[in-house]
Scaffold this motif. Structure first.
Motif, PDB file in Angstrom:
ATOM      1  N   PRO A   1       0.768  -1.199  -0.014  1.00  0.00           N
ATOM      2  CA  PRO A   1       0.088  -0.034  -0.012  1.00  0.00           C
ATOM      3  C   PRO A   1       1.037   1.148   0.026  1.00  0.00           C
ATOM      4  CG  PRO A   1      -0.047  -0.950   2.241  1.00  0.00           C
ATOM      5  CD  PRO A   1       0.631  -1.935   1.577  1.00  0.00           C
ATOM      6  N   THR A   2       0.377   2.368  -0.684  1.00  0.00           N
ATOM      7  CA  THR A   2       1.295   3.605  -0.543  1.00  0.00           C
ATOM      8  C   THR A   2       0.093   4.740  -0.234  1.00  0.00           C
ATOM      9  OG1 THR A   2       0.711   3.825  -2.923  1.00  0.00           O
ATOM     10  CG2 THR A   2       2.866   2.900  -2.351  1.00  0.00           C
ATOM     11  N   LEU A   3       0.562   5.824   0.320  1.00  0.00           N
ATOM     12  CA  LEU A   3      -0.165   6.891   0.064  1.00  0.00           C
ATOM     13  C   LEU A   3       0.332   8.257  -0.111  1.00  0.00           C
ATOM     14  CD1 LEU A   3      -1.991   6.504   3.790  1.00  0.00           C
ATOM     15  CD2 LEU A   3      -3.140   6.430   1.598  1.00  0.00           C
ATOM     16  N   CYS A   4       1.631   8.432   0.107  1.00  0.00           N
ATOM     17  CA  CYS A   4       2.148   9.487  -0.342  1.00  0.00           C
ATOM     18  C   CYS A   4       3.064   9.383  -1.577  1.00  0.00           C
ATOM     19  CB  CYS A   4       3.071  10.242   0.755  1.00  0.00           C
ATOM     20  SG  CYS A   4       4.449   9.259   1.065  1.00  0.00           S
ATOM     21  N   GLN A   5       3.071   8.413  -2.133  1.00  0.00           N
ATOM     22  CA  GLN A   5       4.023   7.962  -3.171  1.00  0.00           C
ATOM     23  C   GLN A   5       3.026   8.035  -4.643  1.00  0.00           C
ATOM     24  OE1 GLN A   5       3.586   5.167  -5.528  1.00  0.00           O
ATOM     25  NE2 GLN A   5       5.515   5.627  -6.678  1.00  0.00           N
ATOM     26  N   ASP A   6       3.637   8.691  -5.650  1.00  0.00           N
ATOM     27  CA  ASP A   6       3.190   8.736  -6.790  1.00  0.00           C
ATOM     28  C   ASP A   6       4.476   8.797  -8.012  1.00  0.00           C
ATOM     29  OD1 ASP A   6       0.392   9.856  -8.302  1.00  0.00           O
ATOM     30  OD2 ASP A   6       1.975  10.393  -9.611  1.00  0.00           O
TER      31      ASP A   6
ATOM     32  N   PHE B   1       8.767  11.259  -1.642  1.00  0.00           N
ATOM     33  CA  PHE B   1       8.585  11.969  -0.474  1.00  0.00           C
ATOM     34  C   PHE B   1       8.626  11.303   0.855  1.00  0.00           C
ATOM     35  CE2 PHE B   1       5.478  14.843   2.277  1.00  0.00           C
ATOM     36  CZ  PHE B   1       6.357  15.824   2.189  1.00  0.00           C
ATOM     37  N   GLY B   2       8.381   9.941   1.098  1.00  0.00           N
ATOM     38  CA  GLY B   2       8.409   9.003   2.067  1.00  0.00           C
ATOM     39  C   GLY B   2       7.758   9.593   3.447  1.00  0.00           C
ATOM     40  N   SER B   3       6.658  10.156   3.324  1.00  0.00           N
ATOM     41  CA  SER B   3       6.166  10.808   4.682  1.00  0.00           C
ATOM     42  C   SER B   3       4.934   9.919   5.437  1.00  0.00           C
ATOM     43  CB  SER B   3       5.621  12.086   4.362  1.00  0.00           C
ATOM     44  OG  SER B   3       4.484  11.867   3.822  1.00  0.00           O
ATOM     45  N   CYS B   4       4.382   8.799   4.521  1.00  0.00           N
ATOM     46  CA  CYS B   4       3.190   8.600   5.220  1.00  0.00           C
ATOM     47  C   CYS B   4       3.555   7.145   5.902  1.00  0.00           C
ATOM     48  CB  CYS B   4       2.211   8.116   4.206  1.00  0.00           C
ATOM     49  SG  CYS B   4       2.470   6.809   3.135  1.00  0.00           S
ATOM     50  N   ARG B   5       4.849   6.596   5.695  1.00  0.00           N
ATOM     51  CA  ARG B   5       5.089   5.036   6.201  1.00  0.00           C
ATOM     52  C   ARG B   5       4.311   3.950   6.105  1.00  0.00           C
ATOM     53  NH1 ARG B   5       9.654   7.425   5.571  1.00  0.00           N
ATOM     54  NH2 ARG B   5      11.170   7.091   7.214  1.00  0.00           N
ATOM     55  N   ILE B   6       3.229   4.095   5.294  1.00  0.00           N
ATOM     56  CA  ILE B   6       2.513   2.935   5.109  1.00  0.00           C
ATOM     57  C   ILE B   6       2.985   1.785   4.190  1.00  0.00           C
ATOM     58  CG2 ILE B   6       1.238   3.440   2.954  1.00  0.00           C
ATOM     59  CD1 ILE B   6      -0.482   2.345   6.000  1.00  0.00           C
ATOM     60  N   CYS B   7       3.934   2.272   3.529  1.00  0.00           N
ATOM     61  CA  CYS B   7       4.661   1.295   2.670  1.00  0.00           C
ATOM     62  C   CYS B   7       5.856   0.742   3.167  1.00  0.00           C
ATOM     63  CB  CYS B   7       5.076   1.878   1.262  1.00  0.00           C
ATOM     64  SG  CYS B   7       6.551   3.075   1.574  1.00  0.00           S
ATOM     65  N   LEU B   8       6.044   0.599   4.334  1.00  0.00           N
ATOM     66  CA  LEU B   8       7.000  -0.029   5.141  1.00  0.00           C
ATOM     67  C   LEU B   8       7.101  -1.490   4.703  1.00  0.00           C
ATOM     68  CD1 LEU B   8       7.173   1.368   8.762  1.00  0.00           C
ATOM     69  CD2 LEU B   8       8.623   2.047   6.865  1.00  0.00           C
TER      70      LEU B   8
ATOM     71  N   THR C   1      11.510  -0.499   6.546  1.00  0.00           N
ATOM     72  CA  THR C   1      11.963   0.708   5.499  1.00  0.00           C
ATOM     73  C   THR C   1      10.921   1.057   4.710  1.00  0.00           C
ATOM     74  OG1 THR C   1      14.088   1.377   4.094  1.00  0.00           O
ATOM     75  CG2 THR C   1      13.461  -0.852   3.878  1.00  0.00           C
ATOM     76  N   PRO C   2      10.861   2.467   4.439  1.00  0.00           N
ATOM     77  CA  PRO C   2       9.721   2.859   3.372  1.00  0.00           C
ATOM     78  C   PRO C   2      10.188   2.144   1.951  1.00  0.00           C
ATOM     79  CG  PRO C   2      10.906   4.685   4.154  1.00  0.00           C
ATOM     80  CD  PRO C   2      11.533   3.648   4.883  1.00  0.00           C
ATOM     81  N   SER C   3       9.502   1.368   1.206  1.00  0.00           N
ATOM     82  CA  SER C   3       9.832   0.657   0.208  1.00  0.00           C
ATOM     83  C   SER C   3       9.713   2.084  -0.993  1.00  0.00           C
ATOM     84  CB  SER C   3       8.769  -0.129  -0.139  1.00  0.00           C
ATOM     85  OG  SER C   3       7.388   0.225  -0.396  1.00  0.00           O
ATOM     86  N   CYS C   4       9.019   2.991  -1.025  1.00  0.00           N
ATOM     87  CA  CYS C   4       8.857   4.009  -2.042  1.00  0.00           C
ATOM     88  C   CYS C   4      10.302   4.922  -2.216  1.00  0.00           C
ATOM     89  CB  CYS C   4       7.765   4.727  -1.692  1.00  0.00           C
ATOM     90  SG  CYS C   4       7.700   5.993  -0.499  1.00  0.00           S
ATOM     91  N   THR C   5      10.814   4.993  -1.085  1.00  0.00           N
ATOM     92  CA  THR C   5      12.274   5.735  -1.219  1.00  0.00           C
ATOM     93  C   THR C   5      13.349   5.153  -0.926  1.00  0.00           C
ATOM     94  OG1 THR C   5      11.963   6.031   1.300  1.00  0.00           O
ATOM     95  CG2 THR C   5      11.034   7.798  -0.100  1.00  0.00           C
TER      96      THR C   5
HETATM   97  S1  FES Z   1       4.372   5.584   0.308  1.00  0.00           S
HETATM   98 FE1  FES Z   1       4.163   7.160   1.755  1.00  0.00          FE
HETATM   99  S2  FES Z   1       6.254   6.636   2.519  1.00  0.00           S
HETATM  100 FE2  FES Z   1       6.110   5.341   0.859  1.00  0.00          FE
END
Ligand code: FES
Ligand code: SF4
Ligand code: SF4
Ligand code: SF4
Ligand code: FES
Lengths: 727, 176
Positions: free
Chosen positions: A32-37, A43-50, A61-65
């Motif tokens: 799942p992601t919230l802040c990633q596009d 940006f790595g702020s929401c931490r849902i993608c850990l 670790t946040p997978s998006c960053t």
């Molecule tokens: S989607 Fe928000 S930190 Fe990765």
């Protein structure tokens, strides 16, 4: 360089620079992601993608960053991760109102979906939530701060993609919120991109407020009708009526494209056919209107001669409408007097009808020369491509701008002058012995010279002088592609369909051979006398060369009020349109046409891309699609026309227009396929005695161009704000 | 049909933010011009520009922030975002003497809140406000790094330790 790693026990190979998220997607793991596009900076702020990286000291670790690395072993779904995601959601919900029943985002909300998937958790925190007030003061867009999860997507898209920067993170800690300077109401481009990208219901549109639940909506894909970019849109309808427009491919839409469709619901729509009785327009039936038109055209044809009848096609109607229109005049009425005033907008001497590159490729050029700083207002999508070229690809922007706007900040070199002076200066600077040019021009010239590929954004209106300068300049640079600005949505299609007095569809110049060929395909007698072009038809009214005009989807009087007395001299005038235009007011018969949302067919945008419209709503009241109306009249006049739908028309277009033969929807026809591209043939009309004073000033503004957009309630709201704030 | 949640505490968005533009004189703008000029082409220059502008004006009202945004060619929203993020910046005028009371953990347990209450009562203003005569303003700050002296009060540049609420006005009255 490739990287091999293991995600959820599956080996995967990704390109260097990929993130763990990319690798997870590649093996089909749902993170799942919230802040990633994909289109925004990470940006790595929401931490849902850990995710869990086995053996790493940080473990989660946040997978998006986090970049994927050789030999990594990643787990995306271990019980520990699920636990963490639950906690992340719990934290996001501390002050979240969970007012899903009244939230327009419900059903499309990422947070709602995730909570639904992972559960609410036990309430560990103070059950009294702290709410921030909603902002209902901004036009068009509502901001419900309490629902915001501070993902920063709105901030990034408005800055990175739009170069507007309306949103920013303000304050800190628990008071942090996205806002504007001193929390003033929005006063931006109102594109609604931030609303579209917001994963929750913090930003919503007033237009859609309480208008429907996403799961109760039907949809129809179509094309925006407001400029030559022809962006893909999707109408969402409830009970057969459109309630919103969204971008079906996550593509950009400007304010007109997203909000301006509501013009089709405006009270000024023409509901029924009307004819003039005793000097007044009165409602009548379709039968009456059609027979009055057929009779009058027949009488004028006999009494005044067939070549006193003419037709003006439209840059706003579909290819099918225009094709049927020109065929009606040529094969049924029997004249080549069929043309469109849109030709006035073609740059003289520049084959603008054939040379535009694909808009998405603007960002692949290393340098971009913008000769018209109003690009963002004339063709917003083109403007966005320019911002992207600079912000995402490091492209170098050279801007010609006498004033100042958002592009100034992006530009590496700005030439503060007219396009003509800038072009002259650039040519001088790039020519041997180019001494003594002004510093700003010299700097601009260096940028253009240094880069191996240059995009030139050609103004919507250029003089013959400017055209020859543009050509000359292009000869001095490498890898030049032109991107002309085109205001009207289907100018290209109208030309392709042969709404040109001396060309048949597909740019086949009239002559013995072509006339014989079209006579055979259409199974009709065709006139061999050359036709009058749009201006000659209008000018011919005074000298009685023109006795009757059939105008489909255009409003020449609205563009030039001086035409009103001229048109009054016609013996017979038919106007078919969606609104009671200034021209329609003078007509003998007025026919209600279906609006953009109410019809299907195709457009061909500035890229020569075939774009399909599908019908979202039933035509209002008595309105009919333009092609259908023309067919009724053709048949009344004895013509053989038997199209059951726009599909039938397109099939015939494909059989007679070589460029369209194998053209798949969504594809562009190659410029080389035009028999006149690169020749001296010129499709532009030079304005003569008439249409000189065309109102072009008001035409330019983003929020007030044209009869249709000014009837959009949403766009009118924006316009009022702009006028009031002088911005 | 309101989307406004029924329960909960509601804050106003302008809380703590004074929109009045007091006493920004033309010569101050000229000074800001020079600051902007100095930093214009340097990335990351917003914070030093805001700092120096605050030295010039004493605080950063909306007009000054928007002036800086235009000068640096950045969005005014971003300027506001930075100015409200750092507690160093103030959006409201400060008194001639700024009284900072520490509400950090050590000071708090030593009842520094009583000091704040006393100041509010005696000066007739709230935290973040300025007295009518422009002499004093009160600010609440986090740990000043002098926990050994808790509770700590700073007036202007001077630090006072182990301040009793009953004695705080004696200190304040020393500053004219
Ligand atoms: S989607 Fe928000 S930190 Fe990765
Ligand atoms: S509507 Fe468009 S321009 Fe306005 S804030 Fe949103 S993204 Fe930015
Ligand atoms: S308003 Fe929406 S997009 Fe913007 S930060 Fe909040 S949640 Fe993210
Ligand atoms: S850029 Fe043009 S085609 Fe695209 S949404 Fe805007 S007006 Fe419509
Ligand atoms: S808590 Fe007050 S100085 Fe540290």
């Amino acid at each position: 360089m490739e990287i091999k790693l293991t995600v959820d026990d599956k080996p995967v190979t990704v390109k260097a620079g990929s993130t763990i998220l990319d690798a997870a997607k590649a093996v089909g793991s749902k993170v799942p992601t919230l802040c990633q596009d994909d289109n925004l900076h990470p940006f790595g702020s929401c931490r849902i993608c850990l995710v869990e990286v086995v053996g790493s000291p940080r473990k989660f670790t946040p997978s998006c960053t986090t970049p994927a690395m050789e030999g990594m072993v990643v787990r995306t779904m271990s019980p520990a991760i699920i636990d963490i995601r639950k906690t992340v959601l719990e934290l996001l919900l501390i002050n979240h109102p969970l007012d899903c029943p009244v939230c327009d985002k419900a059903g499309e909300c990422r947070l709602q979906d995730l909570v639904h998937e992972y559960g609410l958790g036990k309430p560990r925190f103070d059950p009294v939530k702290k709410y921030l007030p909603a902002d209902y003061e901004s036009p068009i867009i509502e901001r419900n701060i309490s629902r915001c999860i501070l993902c920063g997507k709105c901030v990034r898209i408005c800055d990175e993609q739009n170069a507007v920067g309306e949103w920013a993170f303000t304050r800190r800690g628990t008071k942090a919120r996205i806002s504007t300077d001193f929390d003033r109401p929005l006063n931006c481009e109102f594109c609604g991109e931030c609303v579209d990208i917001c994963p929750v219901g913090a930003l919503t549109t007033r237009q859609f407020r309480y208008r429907g639940r996403p799961w109760n909506l039907a949809s129809a894909r179509s094309v925006c009708n407001y400029c030559g970019c022809g962006c893909v849109i999707r109408y969402d309808t409830r009970d057969g009526r459109a309630v919103r427009v969204v971008a079906p491919n996550d593509n950009y839409l400007c304010s007109k494209g997203r909000f301006g469709w509501d013009a089709v619901h405006h009270a000024d729509r023409i509901m029924t056919p009307k004819m003039r009785v005793g000097g007044k327009l009165v409602d009548c039936t379709w039968e009456e209107a059609v027979s009055v038109i057929a009779t009058n055209l027949n009488v004028i044809r006999t009494k005044r001669g067939v070549d006193t009848i003419g037709g003006l096609g439209s840059v706003r109607t579909t290819n099918e409408d225009n094709y049927v229109f020109q065929k009606f005049l040529r094969a049924v009425v029997g004249t080549n007097n069929v043309d469109m005033l849109g030709r006035l907008r073609i740059p003289r001497g520049l084959d603008s009808a054939f040379f535009s590159g694909e808009l998405a490729k603007i960002r692949s050029h290393r340098a971009i020369l913008v000769l018209d700083a109003d690009v963002g207002e004339i063709n917003p999508r083109t403007g966005i491509e320019i911002v992207n070229a600079v912000n995402r690809r490091g492209g170098r922007l050279v801007l010609v701008n006498k004033g100042e706007n958002k592009f100034n900040v992006l530009a590496e070199a700005v030439i503060v002058d007219s396009a003509e002076a800038a072009l002259t200066g650039l040519i001088a600077a790039l020519s041997p012995g180019g001494q003594g040019v002004r510093e700003d021009i010299r700097r601009a010239a260096v940028v253009l010279l240094e880069e191996p590929s240059v995009a030139i954004i050609v103004p919507a209106r250029v003089s013959a002088k400017e055209v020859s300068l543009i050509k000359q300049l292009a000869g001095l640079l490498q890898g030049v592609t032109f991107y002309p600005l085109v205001k009207r949505s289907n100018l290209q299609g109208g030309l392709d369909m042969g709404v040109i007095s001396d060309y048949y569809p597909g740019y086949r110049k009239q002559g013995e051979d072509t006339t014989a060929a079209f006579a055979a395909s259409w199974n009709a007698m065709l006139p061999d006398k050359p036709g009058m072009n749009a201006l000659q038809m209008l000018e011919g009214i005074a000298s009685k060369k023109t006795a009757a005009l059939y105008i489909m989807g255009d409003d020449p009087v609205g563009s030039d009020r001086k035409l009103a007395p001229v048109l009054k001299d016609l013996e017979f005038l038919v106007v078919q349109d969606i609104f009671m235009s200034e021209t329609a007011k003078l007509a003998d018969v007025v026919l209600p046409a279906a609006g953009s949302a109410e019809k299907s067919g195709t457009f061909t945008n500035v890229e020569r891309r075939l774009q399909e419209l599908s019908q979202a709503e039933e035509p209002l009241a008595e309105a009919k699609s333009d092609w259908e109306i023309i067919q009724l009249i053709a048949r009344k006049m004895g013509g053989a026309m038997n199209y059951a739908s726009p599909k039938d028309v397109l099939a015939e277009i494909r059989s007679v227009v070589p460029q369209y033969r194998d053209l798949a929807p969504g594809a562009c026809w190659p410029a080389e396929l035009s028999p006149i591209a690169g020749t001296d043939a010129d499709l532009s009309l030079a304005s003569g005695t008439i249409m000189k004073d065309e109102v072009i000033t008001s035409d330019r503004l983003l929020f007030s161009s044209g009869m249709t957009i000014t009837r959009s309630q949403e766009i009118s709201t924006i316009r009022r704000v702009k006028v009031a704030t002088g911005k | 049909m309101s989307q406004e949640p029924a329960a909960g505490v509601t804050e106003t968005p302008n809380e703590g933010v004074d929109l009045r533009d007091m006493s920004i004189k033309p010569e101050m703008y000229r000074k800001i011009d020079r600051i902007i000029e100095k930093y214009r082409s340097r990335p990351g220059s917003l914070i030093p520009v805001l700092q120096q502008a605050q030295e010039v004006c004493g605080y950063l009202p909306d007009k000054v922030q928007r002036y800086i945004a235009a000068g640096l060619k950045i969005s005014p929203s971003v300027v506001f975002g930075v100015a409200t993020f750092y507690s160093f910046f103030t959006l409201v005028p400060r008194g001639k003497h700024v009284i900072r009371v520490c509400l950090g953990t050590a000071c708090y347990v030593n009842r520094s809140e009583e000091i704040v209450d006393k100041l509010k009562e005696k000066l007739g203003i709230q935290v973040g406000e300025i007295t009518k005569d422009g002499k004093y303003s009160i600010e609440a700050v986090r740990c000043l790094g002098a926990c050994g002296l808790a509770p700590v009060v700073v007036v202007g540049q001077d630090t006072y330790g182990a301040v009793a609420a009953t004695k705080v006005m004696d200190i304040v009255n020393k500053y004219e």
